[in-house]
Every structure is written in structure tokens, then in C-alpha cells.
Design a protein around this motif. Structure first.
Motif, PDB file in Angstrom:
ATOM      1  N   PRO A  12      -0.996  -2.493  16.699  1.00 54.69           N
ATOM      2  CA  PRO A  12       0.216  -1.561  16.336  1.00 54.69           C
ATOM      3  C   PRO A  12       0.888  -0.814  17.597  1.00 54.69           C
ATOM      4  CG  PRO A  12      -1.919  -0.687  15.523  1.00 54.69           C
ATOM      5  CD  PRO A  12      -2.111  -1.896  16.128  1.00 54.69           C
ATOM      6  N   GLY A  13       1.957  -0.515  17.346  1.00 49.52           N
ATOM      7  CA  GLY A  13       2.594   0.492  18.462  1.00 49.52           C
ATOM      8  C   GLY A  13       3.745   1.200  17.726  1.00 49.52           C
ATOM      9  N   ASP A  14       4.591   1.602  18.663  1.00 51.77           N
ATOM     10  CA  ASP A  14       5.639   2.463  18.037  1.00 51.77           C
ATOM     11  C   ASP A  14       7.031   1.579  18.543  1.00 51.77           C
ATOM     12  OD1 ASP A  14       6.419   2.819  20.580  1.00 51.77           O
ATOM     13  OD2 ASP A  14       5.295   4.585  20.736  1.00 51.77           O
ATOM     14  N   ALA A  15       8.398   2.246  18.036  1.00 50.83           N
ATOM     15  CA  ALA A  15       9.501   1.254  18.205  1.00 50.83           C
ATOM     16  C   ALA A  15       9.630   1.095  19.725  1.00 50.83           C
ATOM     17  CB  ALA A  15      10.518   2.184  17.314  1.00 50.83           C
ATOM     18  N   LEU A  16       9.532   1.887  20.358  1.00 45.41           N
ATOM     19  CA  LEU A  16       9.624   1.943  21.910  1.00 45.41           C
ATOM     20  C   LEU A  16       8.670   0.871  22.430  1.00 45.41           C
ATOM     21  CD1 LEU A  16       9.914   5.461  22.982  1.00 45.41           C
ATOM     22  CD2 LEU A  16      11.801   3.778  22.353  1.00 45.41           C
ATOM     23  N   LEU A  25      -8.931  -5.116  14.137  1.00 45.69           N
ATOM     24  CA  LEU A  25      -9.374  -6.304  13.488  1.00 45.69           C
ATOM     25  C   LEU A  25      -9.023  -6.456  12.198  1.00 45.69           C
ATOM     26  CD1 LEU A  25     -11.446  -8.511  14.394  1.00 45.69           C
ATOM     27  CD2 LEU A  25     -13.247  -7.104  13.126  1.00 45.69           C
ATOM     28  N   ARG A  26      -8.233  -7.573  11.992  1.00 43.49           N
ATOM     29  CA  ARG A  26      -7.539  -7.949  10.653  1.00 43.49           C
ATOM     30  C   ARG A  26      -8.648  -7.922   9.518  1.00 43.49           C
ATOM     31  NH1 ARG A  26      -2.778 -12.172  11.587  1.00 43.49           N
ATOM     32  NH2 ARG A  26      -1.654 -10.885  13.001  1.00 43.49           N
ATOM     33  N   GLN A  27      -8.152  -7.684   8.342  1.00 41.02           N
ATOM     34  CA  GLN A  27      -9.095  -7.790   7.060  1.00 41.02           C
ATOM     35  C   GLN A  27      -9.316  -9.212   7.130  1.00 41.02           C
ATOM     36  OE1 GLN A  27      -7.361  -6.158   3.517  1.00 41.02           O
ATOM     37  NE2 GLN A  27      -8.614  -7.523   2.430  1.00 41.02           N
ATOM     38  N   ASP A  28     -10.748  -9.589   6.567  1.00 42.19           N
ATOM     39  CA  ASP A  28     -11.257 -10.789   6.559  1.00 42.19           C
ATOM     40  C   ASP A  28     -11.941 -11.373   7.741  1.00 42.19           C
ATOM     41  OD1 ASP A  28     -10.614 -10.822   3.806  1.00 42.19           O
ATOM     42  OD2 ASP A  28      -9.099 -12.037   3.878  1.00 42.19           O
ATOM     43  N   VAL A  57     -13.248 -12.759  -0.280  1.00 46.72           N
ATOM     44  CA  VAL A  57     -11.950 -11.948  -0.270  1.00 46.72           C
ATOM     45  C   VAL A  57     -12.337 -10.652  -0.059  1.00 46.72           C
ATOM     46  CG1 VAL A  57      -9.849 -11.659  -1.393  1.00 46.72           C
ATOM     47  CG2 VAL A  57     -10.875 -13.826  -1.526  1.00 46.72           C
ATOM     48  N   ASP A  58     -11.791  -9.791   0.720  1.00 47.24           N
ATOM     49  CA  ASP A  58     -12.014  -8.552   0.755  1.00 47.24           C
ATOM     50  C   ASP A  58     -13.255  -7.860   1.204  1.00 47.24           C
ATOM     51  OD1 ASP A  58      -9.221  -8.320   0.239  1.00 47.24           O
ATOM     52  OD2 ASP A  58      -9.759  -8.065  -2.012  1.00 47.24           O
ATOM     53  N   ALA A  59     -14.154  -8.456   1.456  1.00 46.37           N
ATOM     54  CA  ALA A  59     -15.540  -8.071   2.031  1.00 46.37           C
ATOM     55  C   ALA A  59     -15.202  -7.676   3.263  1.00 46.37           C
ATOM     56  CB  ALA A  59     -16.323  -9.281   2.112  1.00 46.37           C
ATOM     57  N   CYS A  60     -14.556  -7.661   4.171  1.00 50.92           N
ATOM     58  CA  CYS A  60     -14.523  -7.447   5.433  1.00 50.92           C
ATOM     59  C   CYS A  60     -13.099  -6.609   5.554  1.00 50.92           C
ATOM     60  CB  CYS A  60     -14.376  -8.382   6.747  1.00 50.92           C
ATOM     61  SG  CYS A  60     -15.889  -9.386   6.722  1.00 50.92           S
ATOM     62  N   THR A  61     -13.068  -5.530   6.012  1.00 51.19           N
ATOM     63  CA  THR A  61     -11.923  -4.509   5.941  1.00 51.19           C
ATOM     64  C   THR A  61     -11.267  -4.269   7.449  1.00 51.19           C
ATOM     65  OG1 THR A  61     -13.018  -2.384   6.349  1.00 51.19           O
ATOM     66  CG2 THR A  61     -12.678  -2.969   4.303  1.00 51.19           C
ATOM     67  N   ALA A  62      -9.862  -4.199   7.345  1.00 53.65           N
ATOM     68  CA  ALA A  62      -9.259  -3.880   8.735  1.00 53.65           C
ATOM     69  C   ALA A  62      -9.815  -2.784   9.487  1.00 53.65           C
ATOM     70  CB  ALA A  62      -7.892  -3.896   8.502  1.00 53.65           C
ATOM     71  N   THR A  63     -10.093  -2.643  10.745  1.00 55.08           N
ATOM     72  CA  THR A  63     -10.582  -1.523  11.319  1.00 55.08           C
ATOM     73  C   THR A  63     -10.271  -1.788  12.737  1.00 55.08           C
ATOM     74  OG1 THR A  63     -12.565   0.017  11.647  1.00 55.08           O
ATOM     75  CG2 THR A  63     -12.947  -2.436  11.499  1.00 55.08           C
ATOM     76  N   SER A  64     -10.254  -0.481  13.506  1.00 64.58           N
ATOM     77  CA  SER A  64     -10.255  -0.369  15.028  1.00 64.58           C
ATOM     78  C   SER A  64     -11.556  -0.142  15.506  1.00 64.58           C
ATOM     79  CB  SER A  64      -8.880   0.531  15.373  1.00 64.58           C
ATOM     80  OG  SER A  64      -9.355   1.791  14.820  1.00 64.58           O
ATOM     81  N   ALA A  71     -17.504   0.243   9.165  1.00 63.17           N
ATOM     82  CA  ALA A  71     -16.319   0.237   9.059  1.00 63.17           C
ATOM     83  C   ALA A  71     -15.951  -1.213   8.980  1.00 63.17           C
ATOM     84  CB  ALA A  71     -15.826   0.777  10.669  1.00 63.17           C
ATOM     85  N   MET A  72     -16.316  -2.161   9.299  1.00 61.95           N
ATOM     86  CA  MET A  72     -15.957  -3.429   8.976  1.00 61.95           C
ATOM     87  C   MET A  72     -16.253  -4.018   7.764  1.00 61.95           C
ATOM     88  SD  MET A  72     -16.717  -5.172  12.815  1.00 61.95           S
ATOM     89  CE  MET A  72     -18.099  -4.513  13.292  1.00 61.95           C
TER      90      MET A  72
END
Length: 119
Positions: A12-16, A25-28, A57-64, A71-72
Motif C-alpha cells: 500500500p501507499g498513498d496517492a503521491l 502478506l496477502r490473505q491465504d 479458506v481464510d485460515a491465513c490473514t493478511a498482515t505486515s 498475526a499470520m
């Protein structure tokens, strides 16, 4: 080689400056074993830290947070967040503590009564 160049991470970032934020890390998906705390993110996957796809499905969550299995995986554990810790069982996506059934307290004496009567 930036981790956000594949389909496993989002950045993720911002508009700039879209994509300049820390990778998420994406879900899954999950990294096992987790990275040591405060380790900079190496190009992943590595031999020591492979990335797994979570079939459940949904076992692993998105996290940084790549250094936390919780967290994962939430309450689950293991490769691909596939198991529950000892003393727990799976209820939907989460693991819950096993509860002793009240019916066993009644069934055991009933089942043993013929044996004790013969003694």
C-alpha cells in the motif's frame, strides 16, 4: 527484487507514491517459520523462510507482521496455518479449547457398573 512484484504481497501507499508502503502478506499466504523480529524483509521466499499457500479458506490473514505466527494464522499454527495447537480443536477458521463433555461424567460410571457389580 521487490517483494511487491509478485502476487503474494501488496504494497500500500498513498496517492503521491502508490506502492511505497511496507509489504503486506496477502490473505491465504503465510511464511513458515516466521521471520525473526526486526529482521528486514529479504527477497522472499527463501530456503529458510518459504511462503505457503493456505488451502483452507481464510485460515491465513493478511498482515505486515512477518515475525508473528499469530498475526499470520490467528489461533491456528503450523505450515499453511493448517493445525490447531494441542488441547484445541477447529471451529470454523479458529481453534477453541477442548471442553470436557458432561455426558462422559454420566456414561463412565454406567459403563463400569456391570464390572464392579461382578467383582
Amino acid at each position: 527484487d521487490h517483494p511487491c512484484d509478485d502476487n503474494v504481497f501488496d504494497c500500500p501507499g498513498d496517492a503521491l507514491a502508490p506502492g511505497d508502503g511496507p509489504p503486506v502478506l496477502r490473505q491465504d499466504y503465510m511464511i513458515y517459520p516466521p521471520l525473526p523480529p526486526q529482521q528486514s524483509i529479504p527477497p522472499l521466499p527463501t530456503e529458510q523462510h518459504p511462503i505457503y499457500y493456505c488451502i483452507d479458506v481464510d485460515a491465513c490473514t493478511a498482515t505486515s507482521n512477518f515475525s508473528s505466527l499469530a498475526a499470520m494464522c490467528g489461533s491456528r499454527t503450523g505450515i499453511a496455518c493448517a493445525t490447531c495447537p494441542e488441547g484445541t480443536h477447529r471451529v470454523d477458521v479458529e481453534c477453541e479449547v477442548c471442553k470436557r463433555s458432561g455426558i462422559l461424567a454420566w456414561l463412565l460410571p454406567i459403563a463400569l457398573s456391570p464390572i464392579t457389580a461382578l467383582w
